[in-house]
Every structure is written in structure tokens, then in C-alpha cells.
Motif scaffolding. Structure first.
Motif, PDB file in Angstrom:
ATOM      1  N   VAL A   7       0.850  -1.196   0.000  1.00  0.00           N
ATOM      2  CA  VAL A   7       0.000   0.000   0.000  1.00  0.00           C
ATOM      3  C   VAL A   7       0.886   1.246   0.000  1.00  0.00           C
ATOM      4  N   ASP A   8       1.933   1.238   0.840  1.00  0.00           N
ATOM      5  CA  ASP A   8       2.861   2.375   0.878  1.00  0.00           C
ATOM      6  C   ASP A   8       3.591   2.543  -0.453  1.00  0.00           C
ATOM      7  N   TYR A   9       3.916   1.420  -1.105  1.00  0.00           N
ATOM      8  CA  TYR A   9       4.579   1.473  -2.407  1.00  0.00           C
ATOM      9  C   TYR A   9       3.702   2.219  -3.414  1.00  0.00           C
ATOM     10  N   ILE A  10       2.416   1.868  -3.453  1.00  0.00           N
ATOM     11  CA  ILE A  10       1.503   2.532  -4.388  1.00  0.00           C
ATOM     12  C   ILE A  10       1.310   3.991  -3.995  1.00  0.00           C
ATOM     13  N   LEU A 131      -7.014   3.773  -0.931  1.00  0.00           N
ATOM     14  CA  LEU A 131      -6.071   2.673  -0.709  1.00  0.00           C
ATOM     15  C   LEU A 131      -6.600   1.676   0.327  1.00  0.00           C
ATOM     16  N   VAL A 132      -7.282   2.174   1.363  1.00  0.00           N
ATOM     17  CA  VAL A 132      -7.887   1.276   2.358  1.00  0.00           C
ATOM     18  C   VAL A 132      -8.965   0.429   1.684  1.00  0.00           C
ATOM     19  N   GLU A 133      -9.798   1.079   0.874  1.00  0.00           N
ATOM     20  CA  GLU A 133     -10.868   0.365   0.183  1.00  0.00           C
ATOM     21  C   GLU A 133     -10.288  -0.671  -0.794  1.00  0.00           C
ATOM     22  N   ALA A 134      -9.227  -0.297  -1.500  1.00  0.00           N
ATOM     23  CA  ALA A 134      -8.603  -1.212  -2.446  1.00  0.00           C
ATOM     24  C   ALA A 134      -7.950  -2.392  -1.724  1.00  0.00           C
TER      25      ALA A 134
END
Length: 141
Positions: A7-10, A131-134
Motif C-alpha cells: 500500500v505504501d509502495y503505491i 487505498l484502504v478500500e482497495a
């Protein structure tokens, strides 16, 4: 299952924080990228659906892909315009068949995400929520 590092990478990719992105990429090379394609696909889905919907005419998607390809920095691997258009349409209409090479799909997804969400197009709060939803969606796939 996607990791917090993915997630941090994206997030750092979208924000253009290349130093942090490189650091996280090195960490992911150590711990593994399992689940990353699923997470990237989920972020792609939410990004596309922020920009397009079922009423979007094909010409608008074609123009978006042409603009995206024209603005891609030199040295970036080439993407197939037809594959990009089909993936975008499929994110809006799940009934569309995509059967696209996974490597090409990943490149298209990354570029579309940057085109739609990059350059400050989304607030930090909205990006975090997306990002949380993904990540939640990716964990259920």
C-alpha cells in the motif's frame, strides 16, 4: 493478501516520492510481492471509476489513453493502446472480456493510476481512503 508495504509502495508511486518508493521496493524485493497484482488491480478499479462510468463514450477513453501514452516519460515501456482501452472499459463494465498479458496489464494499470491520481489530483485523505478500500477489496479476492 497485500502487505502495508505494498500500500505504501503505491502511495509513494502516486505521490512521486521516488526515494521512499525505491526504499519500499527494495524491502518488497526481500519480503515478496505476493498479492501485489491483486492490490494494483483494485487500486486501478477505484481510480478508473473515479474518472469514468458506464455513460462514458468510447472516444473519451481513446483520448484519455492517447494523452496518457503521449505524456509517458521516455524510457517507460510501451503500452498497447487497445489493451489499455479494454482494461479501462472492463473496470467500468465487468461484462467486458480482457484476456490481456499480465505484464502488459500491470504496466497499463500503473500508468492509468498515475494519470488519474497523480500530480496532486487527489487529496491525501481521499488517497488514503481509496487505498484502504482497495486493500480491503484485494483481501477478499
Amino acid at each position: 493478501m497485500s502487505s502495508p508495504e505494498m500500500v505504501d509502495y503505491i502511495r509513494t508511486m502516486i505521490r512521486g516520492d521516488h526515494e521512499a518508493n525505491d526504499r519500499i521496493e527494495a524491502r518488497l524485493d526481500e519480503i515478496g510481492w505476493d498479492g501485489f497484482p491483486t492490490l494494483l488491480g483494485a487500486v486501478f478499479y477505484f481510480a478508473v471509476n473515479r474518472r469514468f462510468d458506464e455513460r462514458t463514450v468510447p472516444g473519451e477513453i481513446m483520448r484519455f489513453v492517447a494523452d496518457m501514452r503521449a505524456s509517458t516519460p521516455a524510457g517507460t515501456p510501451e503500452i498497447d493502446a487497445n489493451a489499455a482501452e479494454r482494461l479501462i472499459r472492463a473496470a467500468v463494465d465487468p461484462g467486458i472480456e480482457t484476456n490481456i498479458d499480465p505484464q502488459m496489464a500491470g504496466r497499463v494499470q500503473g500508468l492509468v493510476i498515475l494519470q488519474i491520481l497523480g500530480d496532486g489530483a487527489i487529496s491525501d485523505e481521499d488517497l488514503d481512503a481509496l487505498l484502504v478500500e482497495a486493500a480491503d477489496l484485494a483481501s477478499r479476492v
